[in-house]
Structures are given as structure tokens and as C-alpha cells.
Design a protein around this motif. Sequence first.
Motif, PDB file in Angstrom:
ATOM      1  N   UNK A  71      -7.659   9.071 -29.230  1.00 18.77           N
ATOM      2  CA  UNK A  71      -7.023   9.107 -27.827  1.00 18.77           C
ATOM      3  C   UNK A  71      -8.643   9.220 -26.693  1.00 18.77           C
ATOM      4  N   UNK A  72      -9.389   9.238 -26.492  1.00 16.60           N
ATOM      5  CA  UNK A  72     -10.798   9.117 -25.979  1.00 16.60           C
ATOM      6  C   UNK A  72     -10.319   8.233 -25.122  1.00 16.60           C
ATOM      7  N   UNK A  73     -10.786   7.375 -26.784  1.00 15.67           N
ATOM      8  CA  UNK A  73     -11.391   5.598 -25.820  1.00 15.67           C
ATOM      9  C   UNK A  73     -10.021   5.364 -24.692  1.00 15.67           C
ATOM     10  N   UNK A  74      -8.466   5.847 -25.216  1.00 13.28           N
ATOM     11  CA  UNK A  74      -7.697   5.223 -24.326  1.00 13.28           C
ATOM     12  C   UNK A  74      -7.430   5.350 -23.226  1.00 13.28           C
ATOM     13  N   UNK A  75      -7.721   7.171 -22.697  1.00 11.89           N
ATOM     14  CA  UNK A  75      -7.694   7.876 -21.935  1.00 11.89           C
ATOM     15  C   UNK A  75      -8.814   7.265 -20.993  1.00 11.89           C
ATOM     16  N   UNK A  76     -10.141   6.517 -21.490  1.00 11.22           N
ATOM     17  CA  UNK A  76     -10.885   5.549 -20.871  1.00 11.22           C
ATOM     18  C   UNK A  76     -10.343   4.520 -20.052  1.00 11.22           C
ATOM     19  N   UNK A  77      -9.652   4.186 -21.045  1.00 14.13           N
ATOM     20  CA  UNK A  77      -9.270   2.422 -20.504  1.00 14.13           C
ATOM     21  C   UNK A  77      -7.741   2.564 -19.332  1.00 14.13           C
ATOM     22  N   UNK A  78      -7.002   3.811 -19.608  1.00 10.25           N
ATOM     23  CA  UNK A  78      -6.164   3.900 -18.920  1.00 10.25           C
ATOM     24  C   UNK A  78      -6.424   3.848 -17.388  1.00 10.25           C
ATOM     25  N   UNK A  79      -5.701   2.902 -16.417  1.00 12.69           N
ATOM     26  CA  UNK A  79      -6.159   2.910 -14.639  1.00 12.69           C
ATOM     27  C   UNK A  79      -5.461   3.852 -13.985  1.00 12.69           C
ATOM     28  N   UNK A  80      -4.580   4.481 -13.532  1.00  9.41           N
ATOM     29  CA  UNK A  80      -3.747   5.448 -12.934  1.00  9.41           C
ATOM     30  C   UNK A  80      -3.499   4.084 -11.689  1.00  9.41           C
ATOM     31  N   UNK A  81      -2.113   3.884 -11.565  1.00  8.11           N
ATOM     32  CA  UNK A  81      -1.717   3.585 -10.333  1.00  8.11           C
ATOM     33  C   UNK A  81      -0.345   4.402  -9.928  1.00  8.11           C
TER      34      UNK A  81
END
Length: 171
Positions: A52-62
Motif C-alpha cells: 500500500x505504501x508503494x502504491x501510495x507513492x506511485x499514485x498521482x493526483x488529478x
Amino acid sequence: NVIAITDTDCLVLDREAFNQLLGPLKDVMDENLSFRVLSSIPLLSRLSAPEVKKLQKALKEETFEAGATIIKQNDTGSKFYLIKEGTAVVSKTVDGVDEIIKVTELGQGDYFGEGALLREDPRAANVVAESDELVCLTLDRKAFEKLLGPLQAIMKRELDNRTDQLENVVK
């Protein structure tokens, strides 16, 4: 107001010092909230905390304004979307008929766009921002495949259910 009833030593911070000290704390609080939100999404609950931490870092907000088309039916897709805030409407254009049918509404914690990434199919429906502001967390194809690999079987099953739902609405 605070009234001291005994002799007291007070420490005082001016606004600038307070903001300098609290700024990093606010970032940590935002990160922890984001982690809890991601962990609370049923689909992502099968991921370990490090995943989840890895996913959180990869997500970009739009961010999208009301009425903005996020996904257009039949387009080629390259992103996966996870709704952080706001609502969106899913609709489908019926072949041969000049009519758009509303399929469902999506809100916080819902996701879309996985079909084009899982099956490499064209987009199956339209997704349009409904709320004044729609905030989505997005992953491109490469990050999607790398980070959500363990969930792809579950996502394919969910996608089959959504495809059936879309077909039933159009009939």
C-alpha cells in the motif's frame, strides 16, 4: 482563554515558527490519512502495508471540474483511476442510437479504467465528473501492472461483473 492558577512558565511560538514546525507534521498526517483511505478500499485490503505504501507513492493526483470527461467510450486507455473525493457518472452510448444511458454513479473509494489496462480493450463507457470537484488518484499502465499485479485476478472478476452490468443496461 487560559488562566493560570499557579506560577507557570509558558513557551511561545510566533506564526512563522509554528508553521515551520507544523508543516512537516501536516505532511505526515496527510500521508497517514491517505494510507488509511487506501487501506479501507475493499479491493486494496488484500495488499500488505508495504505494498500500500508503494502504491501510495506511485499514485498521482488529478482534479476535474464538474462536467469534465475523464474517460470517453471506445478510446484507448492508459490510466487507472481511484476516486479520492467527489462523484462521477458512468454512462454508455448505445450503438446505432443517438442516446446516452446512465449506468451508475461512482464516489470515494470507487475505481474505474481498469478494463483497458487488464484486457487492453477500448474504454467500455464514458466517465464524467459530476461533483463541483472530482479528485482522482491515477496510475499509468506500467505502475498499474507492477503494483496491482497481485490483485489482477480479483479485478478481472469485478470487471466481468461490470461488463455484464453495462450490457444489461443497454438491452
